[in-house]
Design a protein around this motif. Structure first.
Motif, mmCIF file in Angstrom:
data_model
loop_
_atom_site.group_PDB
_atom_site.id
_atom_site.type_symbol
_atom_site.label_atom_id
_atom_site.label_comp_id
_atom_site.label_asym_id
_atom_site.label_seq_id
_atom_site.Cartn_x
_atom_site.Cartn_y
_atom_site.Cartn_z
ATOM 1 N N PRO A 144 -58.622 -96.518 -8.425
ATOM 2 C CA PRO A 144 -59.409 -96.488 -7.181
ATOM 3 C C PRO A 144 -58.738 -95.602 -6.129
ATOM 4 O O PRO A 144 -57.523 -95.626 -5.977
ATOM 5 C CB PRO A 144 -59.397 -97.953 -6.726
ATOM 6 N N GLN A 145 -59.526 -94.800 -5.474
ATOM 7 C CA GLN A 145 -58.986 -93.881 -4.483
ATOM 8 C C GLN A 145 -58.676 -94.635 -3.194
ATOM 9 O O GLN A 145 -59.539 -95.302 -2.646
ATOM 10 C CB GLN A 145 -59.980 -92.763 -4.197
ATOM 11 N N ILE A 146 -57.443 -94.523 -2.702
ATOM 12 C CA ILE A 146 -57.053 -95.207 -1.478
ATOM 13 C C ILE A 146 -56.741 -94.220 -0.359
ATOM 14 O O ILE A 146 -55.982 -94.495 0.539
ATOM 15 C CB ILE A 146 -55.870 -96.157 -1.703
ATOM 16 N N TYR A 147 -57.333 -93.054 -0.435
ATOM 17 C CA TYR A 147 -57.157 -92.065 0.614
ATOM 18 C C TYR A 147 -58.475 -91.347 0.818
ATOM 19 O O TYR A 147 -59.393 -91.460 0.030
ATOM 20 C CB TYR A 147 -56.059 -91.058 0.267
ATOM 21 N N THR A 148 -58.548 -90.588 1.886
ATOM 22 C CA THR A 148 -59.711 -89.750 2.136
ATOM 23 C C THR A 148 -59.227 -88.327 2.361
ATOM 24 O O THR A 148 -58.096 -88.113 2.776
ATOM 25 C CB THR A 148 -60.527 -90.239 3.345
ATOM 26 N N ASP A 149 -60.066 -87.362 2.078
ATOM 27 C CA ASP A 149 -59.697 -85.975 2.339
ATOM 28 C C ASP A 149 -60.423 -85.448 3.572
ATOM 29 O O ASP A 149 -60.497 -84.259 3.796
ATOM 30 C CB ASP A 149 -59.960 -85.084 1.129
ATOM 31 N N TYR A 150 -60.948 -86.364 4.383
ATOM 32 C CA TYR A 150 -61.710 -85.933 5.551
ATOM 33 C C TYR A 150 -61.327 -86.784 6.752
ATOM 34 O O TYR A 150 -61.222 -87.994 6.655
ATOM 35 C CB TYR A 150 -63.201 -86.084 5.278
ATOM 36 N N LEU A 151 -61.101 -86.144 7.870
ATOM 37 C CA LEU A 151 -60.765 -86.837 9.100
ATOM 38 C C LEU A 151 -61.561 -86.229 10.240
ATOM 39 O O LEU A 151 -61.489 -85.027 10.474
ATOM 40 C CB LEU A 151 -59.264 -86.713 9.399
ATOM 41 N N ALA A 152 -62.350 -87.017 10.911
ATOM 42 C CA ALA A 152 -63.077 -86.539 12.090
ATOM 43 C C ALA A 152 -62.169 -86.688 13.297
ATOM 44 O O ALA A 152 -61.742 -87.792 13.621
ATOM 45 C CB ALA A 152 -64.355 -87.347 12.299
ATOM 46 N N VAL A 153 -61.857 -85.580 13.929
ATOM 47 C CA VAL A 153 -60.981 -85.634 15.105
ATOM 48 C C VAL A 153 -61.770 -85.602 16.397
ATOM 49 O O VAL A 153 -61.246 -85.931 17.445
ATOM 50 C CB VAL A 153 -59.923 -84.516 15.083
ATOM 51 N N ALA A 154 -63.026 -85.217 16.336
ATOM 52 C CA ALA A 154 -63.883 -85.211 17.520
ATOM 53 C C ALA A 154 -65.330 -85.124 17.068
ATOM 54 O O ALA A 154 -65.624 -84.633 15.987
ATOM 55 C CB ALA A 154 -63.539 -84.037 18.417
ATOM 56 N N GLU A 155 -66.209 -85.599 17.907
ATOM 57 C CA GLU A 155 -67.638 -85.504 17.615
ATOM 58 C C GLU A 155 -68.347 -84.960 18.845
ATOM 59 O O GLU A 155 -67.933 -85.220 19.957
ATOM 60 C CB GLU A 155 -68.213 -86.855 17.233
ATOM 61 N N ASN A 156 -69.411 -84.239 18.599
ATOM 62 C CA ASN A 156 -70.237 -83.728 19.679
ATOM 63 C C ASN A 156 -71.414 -84.671 19.843
ATOM 64 O O ASN A 156 -72.251 -84.774 18.949
ATOM 65 C CB ASN A 156 -70.713 -82.315 19.350
ATOM 66 N N PRO A 157 -71.508 -85.377 20.964
ATOM 67 C CA PRO A 157 -72.574 -86.366 21.133
ATOM 68 C C PRO A 157 -73.960 -85.736 21.313
ATOM 69 O O PRO A 157 -74.945 -86.445 21.287
ATOM 70 C CB PRO A 157 -72.161 -87.133 22.384
ATOM 71 N N ALA A 158 -74.037 -84.444 21.453
ATOM 72 C CA ALA A 158 -75.342 -83.790 21.701
ATOM 73 C C ALA A 158 -76.216 -83.748 20.523
ATOM 74 O O ALA A 158 -76.331 -83.995 19.521
ATOM 75 C CB ALA A 158 -75.120 -82.357 22.166
ATOM 76 N N GLU A 175 -44.290 -86.942 -2.197
ATOM 77 C CA GLU A 175 -44.301 -87.933 -1.129
ATOM 78 C C GLU A 175 -45.675 -88.595 -1.029
ATOM 79 O O GLU A 175 -45.773 -89.805 -0.800
ATOM 80 C CB GLU A 175 -43.912 -87.287 0.192
ATOM 81 N N TRP A 176 -46.749 -87.814 -1.202
ATOM 82 C CA TRP A 176 -48.104 -88.344 -1.119
ATOM 83 C C TRP A 176 -48.356 -89.381 -2.211
ATOM 84 O O TRP A 176 -49.035 -90.383 -2.002
ATOM 85 C CB TRP A 176 -49.102 -87.193 -1.211
ATOM 86 N N LYS A 177 -47.798 -89.168 -3.394
ATOM 87 C CA LYS A 177 -47.990 -90.105 -4.499
ATOM 88 C C LYS A 177 -47.469 -91.499 -4.162
ATOM 89 O O LYS A 177 -47.905 -92.475 -4.749
ATOM 90 C CB LYS A 177 -47.298 -89.591 -5.768
ATOM 91 N N GLN A 178 -46.555 -91.590 -3.209
ATOM 92 C CA GLN A 178 -46.046 -92.887 -2.790
ATOM 93 C C GLN A 178 -47.066 -93.630 -1.930
ATOM 94 O O GLN A 178 -46.983 -94.845 -1.766
ATOM 95 C CB GLN A 178 -44.742 -92.718 -2.008
ATOM 96 N N LEU A 179 -48.045 -92.906 -1.365
ATOM 97 C CA LEU A 179 -48.983 -93.484 -0.416
ATOM 98 C C LEU A 179 -50.427 -93.520 -0.906
ATOM 99 O O LEU A 179 -51.252 -94.212 -0.310
ATOM 100 C CB LEU A 179 -48.940 -92.681 0.895
ATOM 101 N N ALA A 180 -50.753 -92.759 -1.947
ATOM 102 C CA ALA A 180 -52.148 -92.619 -2.367
ATOM 103 C C ALA A 180 -52.278 -92.825 -3.869
ATOM 104 O O ALA A 180 -51.310 -92.704 -4.614
ATOM 105 C CB ALA A 180 -52.667 -91.232 -1.997
ATOM 106 N N SER A 181 -53.484 -93.118 -4.295
ATOM 107 C CA SER A 181 -53.771 -93.235 -5.725
ATOM 108 C C SER A 181 -54.297 -91.901 -6.234
ATOM 109 O O SER A 181 -54.762 -91.075 -5.461
ATOM 110 C CB SER A 181 -54.801 -94.335 -5.954
ATOM 111 N N PHE A 182 -54.248 -91.723 -7.532
ATOM 112 C CA PHE A 182 -54.705 -90.470 -8.125
ATOM 113 C C PHE A 182 -55.664 -90.759 -9.271
ATOM 114 O O PHE A 182 -56.061 -91.887 -9.482
ATOM 115 C CB PHE A 182 -53.505 -89.620 -8.557
ATOM 116 N N SER A 183 -56.013 -89.773 -10.018
ATOM 117 C CA SER A 183 -57.029 -89.855 -11.071
ATOM 118 C C SER A 183 -56.924 -91.139 -11.886
ATOM 119 O O SER A 183 -55.833 -91.569 -12.229
ATOM 120 C CB SER A 183 -56.900 -88.669 -12.014
ATOM 121 N N GLY A 184 -58.101 -91.708 -12.164
ATOM 122 C CA GLY A 184 -58.160 -92.875 -13.021
ATOM 123 C C GLY A 184 -57.977 -94.202 -12.313
ATOM 124 O O GLY A 184 -58.065 -95.242 -12.927
#
Length: 64
Positions: free
Chosen positions: A50-64, A39-48
């Motif tokens: 340009p990458q059209i996905y990220t493997d990181y998502l910030a869900v919150a940040e600490n402003p301190a 299913e992911w292959k329908q939405l993202a690119s793979f080796s070789g």
């Protein structure tokens, strides 16, 4: 798929597009991951391409 931390991610994928033996073992033990990747292959690119996905998502940040 959600991985709890960057350290945990590195156990499975230490570099972009480089899976470890632990990743293969996890996939073998959790056969539903094959469907997830198909299913992911329908939405993202793979080796070789340009990458059209990220493997990181910030869900919150600490402003301190």
């Amino acid at each position: 798929m959600e991985i709890a931390s960057l350290d945990a991610l590195d156990v499975f994928y230490p570099e972009p597009d480089v899976a470890t033996g632990e990743a293969a073992e996890f996939a073998a033990a959790h056969r539903d991951t094959k469907q997830m990747y198909e299913e992911w292959k329908q939405l993202a690119s793979f080796s070789g391409s340009p990458q059209i996905y990220t493997d990181y998502l910030a869900v919150a940040e600490n402003p301190a």
